[in-house]
Design a protein around this motif. Structure first.
Motif, PDB file in Angstrom:
ATOM      1  N   ASN A  19      10.490   2.424  -2.373  1.00  0.00           N
ATOM      2  CA  ASN A  19       9.030   2.479  -2.426  1.00  0.00           C
ATOM      3  C   ASN A  19       8.571   3.815  -2.991  1.00  0.00           C
ATOM      4  OD1 ASN A  19       8.625  -0.052  -1.281  1.00  0.00           O
ATOM      5  ND2 ASN A  19       8.564   0.753   0.801  1.00  0.00           N
ATOM      6  N   GLU A  20       7.374   3.807  -3.577  1.00  0.00           N
ATOM      7  CA  GLU A  20       6.797   5.061  -4.063  1.00  0.00           C
ATOM      8  C   GLU A  20       6.426   5.924  -2.867  1.00  0.00           C
ATOM      9  OE1 GLU A  20       3.367   6.706  -7.114  1.00  0.00           O
ATOM     10  OE2 GLU A  20       3.420   4.590  -6.608  1.00  0.00           O
ATOM     11  N   MET A  21       6.784   7.193  -2.931  1.00  0.00           N
ATOM     12  CA  MET A  21       6.507   8.118  -1.842  1.00  0.00           C
ATOM     13  C   MET A  21       5.136   8.752  -2.034  1.00  0.00           C
ATOM     14  SD  MET A  21      10.285   9.836  -1.627  1.00  0.00           S
ATOM     15  CE  MET A  21      10.098  10.673  -0.059  1.00  0.00           C
ATOM     16  N   ASP A  22       4.466   9.073  -0.909  1.00  0.00           N
ATOM     17  CA  ASP A  22       3.159   9.727  -0.937  1.00  0.00           C
ATOM     18  C   ASP A  22       3.329  11.219  -1.177  1.00  0.00           C
ATOM     19  OD1 ASP A  22       1.811   7.327  -0.284  1.00  0.00           O
ATOM     20  OD2 ASP A  22       2.145   7.685   1.857  1.00  0.00           O
ATOM     21  N   LEU A  23       2.447  11.781  -1.982  1.00  0.00           N
ATOM     22  CA  LEU A  23       2.421  13.228  -2.182  1.00  0.00           C
ATOM     23  C   LEU A  23       1.695  13.841  -0.997  1.00  0.00           C
ATOM     24  CD1 LEU A  23       2.917  15.773  -3.896  1.00  0.00           C
ATOM     25  CD2 LEU A  23       0.744  15.284  -5.036  1.00  0.00           C
ATOM     26  N   ALA A  24       2.418  14.615  -0.172  1.00  0.00           N
ATOM     27  CA  ALA A  24       1.838  15.207   1.022  1.00  0.00           C
ATOM     28  C   ALA A  24       1.164  16.540   0.724  1.00  0.00           C
ATOM     29  CB  ALA A  24       2.919  15.384   2.093  1.00  0.00           C
ATOM     30  N   GLY A  25       1.558  17.198  -0.350  1.00  0.00           N
ATOM     31  CA  GLY A  25       0.967  18.477  -0.694  1.00  0.00           C
ATOM     32  C   GLY A  25       1.913  19.294  -1.549  1.00  0.00           C
ATOM     33  N   VAL A  26       1.447  20.473  -1.939  1.00  0.00           N
ATOM     34  CA  VAL A  26       2.249  21.381  -2.747  1.00  0.00           C
ATOM     35  C   VAL A  26       2.303  22.728  -2.045  1.00  0.00           C
ATOM     36  CG1 VAL A  26       2.509  22.495  -4.997  1.00  0.00           C
ATOM     37  CG2 VAL A  26       1.566  20.194  -4.859  1.00  0.00           C
ATOM     38  N   ALA A  29       5.086  28.012  -3.008  1.00  0.00           N
ATOM     39  CA  ALA A  29       6.301  28.345  -3.757  1.00  0.00           C
ATOM     40  C   ALA A  29       6.537  27.383  -4.916  1.00  0.00           C
ATOM     41  CB  ALA A  29       7.507  28.329  -2.821  1.00  0.00           C
ATOM     42  N   GLY A  30       5.698  26.359  -5.056  1.00  0.00           N
ATOM     43  CA  GLY A  30       5.824  25.439  -6.185  1.00  0.00           C
ATOM     44  C   GLY A  30       6.588  24.168  -5.895  1.00  0.00           C
ATOM     45  N   TYR A  31       6.778  23.821  -4.627  1.00  0.00           N
ATOM     46  CA  TYR A  31       7.477  22.588  -4.268  1.00  0.00           C
ATOM     47  C   TYR A  31       6.477  21.530  -3.830  1.00  0.00           C
ATOM     48  CZ  TYR A  31      11.959  24.903  -4.509  1.00  0.00           C
ATOM     49  OH  TYR A  31      13.068  25.567  -4.965  1.00  0.00           O
ATOM     50  N   ALA A  32       6.556  20.350  -4.449  1.00  0.00           N
ATOM     51  CA  ALA A  32       5.746  19.215  -4.031  1.00  0.00           C
ATOM     52  C   ALA A  32       6.489  18.519  -2.895  1.00  0.00           C
ATOM     53  CB  ALA A  32       5.531  18.253  -5.192  1.00  0.00           C
ATOM     54  N   GLN A  33       5.757  18.145  -1.859  1.00  0.00           N
ATOM     55  CA  GLN A  33       6.350  17.461  -0.717  1.00  0.00           C
ATOM     56  C   GLN A  33       5.973  15.993  -0.771  1.00  0.00           C
ATOM     57  OE1 GLN A  33       4.580  19.785   2.435  1.00  0.00           O
ATOM     58  NE2 GLN A  33       6.444  21.010   2.639  1.00  0.00           N
ATOM     59  N   PHE A  34       6.985  15.139  -0.838  1.00  0.00           N
ATOM     60  CA  PHE A  34       6.790  13.697  -0.867  1.00  0.00           C
ATOM     61  C   PHE A  34       7.270  13.103   0.448  1.00  0.00           C
ATOM     62  CE2 PHE A  34       7.110  14.941  -5.279  1.00  0.00           C
ATOM     63  CZ  PHE A  34       6.101  14.215  -5.876  1.00  0.00           C
ATOM     64  N   PHE A  35       6.593  12.018   0.896  1.00  0.00           N
ATOM     65  CA  PHE A  35       6.920  11.415   2.177  1.00  0.00           C
ATOM     66  C   PHE A  35       6.885   9.898   2.051  1.00  0.00           C
ATOM     67  CE2 PHE A  35       5.853  10.006   6.502  1.00  0.00           C
ATOM     68  CZ  PHE A  35       6.861  10.634   7.197  1.00  0.00           C
ATOM     69  N   CYS A  36       7.935   9.227   2.569  1.00  0.00           N
ATOM     70  CA  CYS A  36       7.981   7.766   2.588  1.00  0.00           C
ATOM     71  C   CYS A  36       7.533   7.284   3.962  1.00  0.00           C
ATOM     72  CB  CYS A  36       9.400   7.264   2.299  1.00  0.00           C
ATOM     73  SG  CYS A  36       9.534   5.454   2.365  1.00  0.00           S
ATOM     74  N   GLU A  37       6.423   6.570   4.010  1.00  0.00           N
ATOM     75  CA  GLU A  37       5.900   6.056   5.280  1.00  0.00           C
ATOM     76  C   GLU A  37       6.846   5.038   5.900  1.00  0.00           C
ATOM     77  OE1 GLU A  37       3.267   6.818   7.109  1.00  0.00           O
ATOM     78  OE2 GLU A  37       2.508   8.348   5.736  1.00  0.00           O
ATOM     79  N   HIS A  38       7.509   4.252   5.090  1.00  0.00           N
ATOM     80  CA  HIS A  38       8.392   3.196   5.585  1.00  0.00           C
ATOM     81  C   HIS A  38       9.652   3.767   6.233  1.00  0.00           C
ATOM     82  CE1 HIS A  38      10.334  -0.701   5.837  1.00  0.00           C
ATOM     83  NE2 HIS A  38      11.380  -0.183   5.235  1.00  0.00           N
ATOM     84  N   CYS A  39      10.322   4.667   5.566  1.00  0.00           N
ATOM     85  CA  CYS A  39      11.604   5.223   6.044  1.00  0.00           C
ATOM     86  C   CYS A  39      11.444   6.509   6.839  1.00  0.00           C
ATOM     87  CB  CYS A  39      12.524   5.508   4.861  1.00  0.00           C
ATOM     88  SG  CYS A  39      12.999   4.052   3.942  1.00  0.00           S
ATOM     89  N   ARG A  40      10.237   7.091   6.806  1.00  0.00           N
ATOM     90  CA  ARG A  40       9.992   8.388   7.446  1.00  0.00           C
ATOM     91  C   ARG A  40      10.869   9.468   6.807  1.00  0.00           C
ATOM     92  NH1 ARG A  40       5.433   8.017   9.645  1.00  0.00           N
ATOM     93  NH2 ARG A  40       5.867   9.698  11.065  1.00  0.00           N
ATOM     94  N   TYR A  41      11.022   9.381   5.492  1.00  0.00           N
ATOM     95  CA  TYR A  41      11.890  10.268   4.723  1.00  0.00           C
ATOM     96  C   TYR A  41      11.031  11.262   3.964  1.00  0.00           C
ATOM     97  CZ  TYR A  41      15.448  11.509   1.216  1.00  0.00           C
ATOM     98  OH  TYR A  41      16.321  12.177   0.402  1.00  0.00           O
TER      99      TYR A  41
END
Length: 53
Positions: A19-26, A29-41
């Protein structure tokens, strides 16, 4: 690499469920944080600095 805004970051897909992961923020330091609601990954990806215009 320099992201001009959040749309430049693009999509990221969960390696477990596909599944496409949600962008939680940046992080500053320049790292984008992605989160999968389904897998909690969570996954971080270096995108450079976000410049708000």
């Amino acid at each position: 690499m320099l992201a001009q805004n959040r749309q430049d970051i693009g999509s990221h897909w969960c390696p477990d469920c596909g599944n496409e992961m949600d962008l939680a923020g940046v992080q500053p330091a320049g790292y984008a944080q992605f989160f999968c609601e389904h897998c909690r990954y969570r996954r971080d990806r270096f995108v450079g600095t976000v410049v708000d215009n």
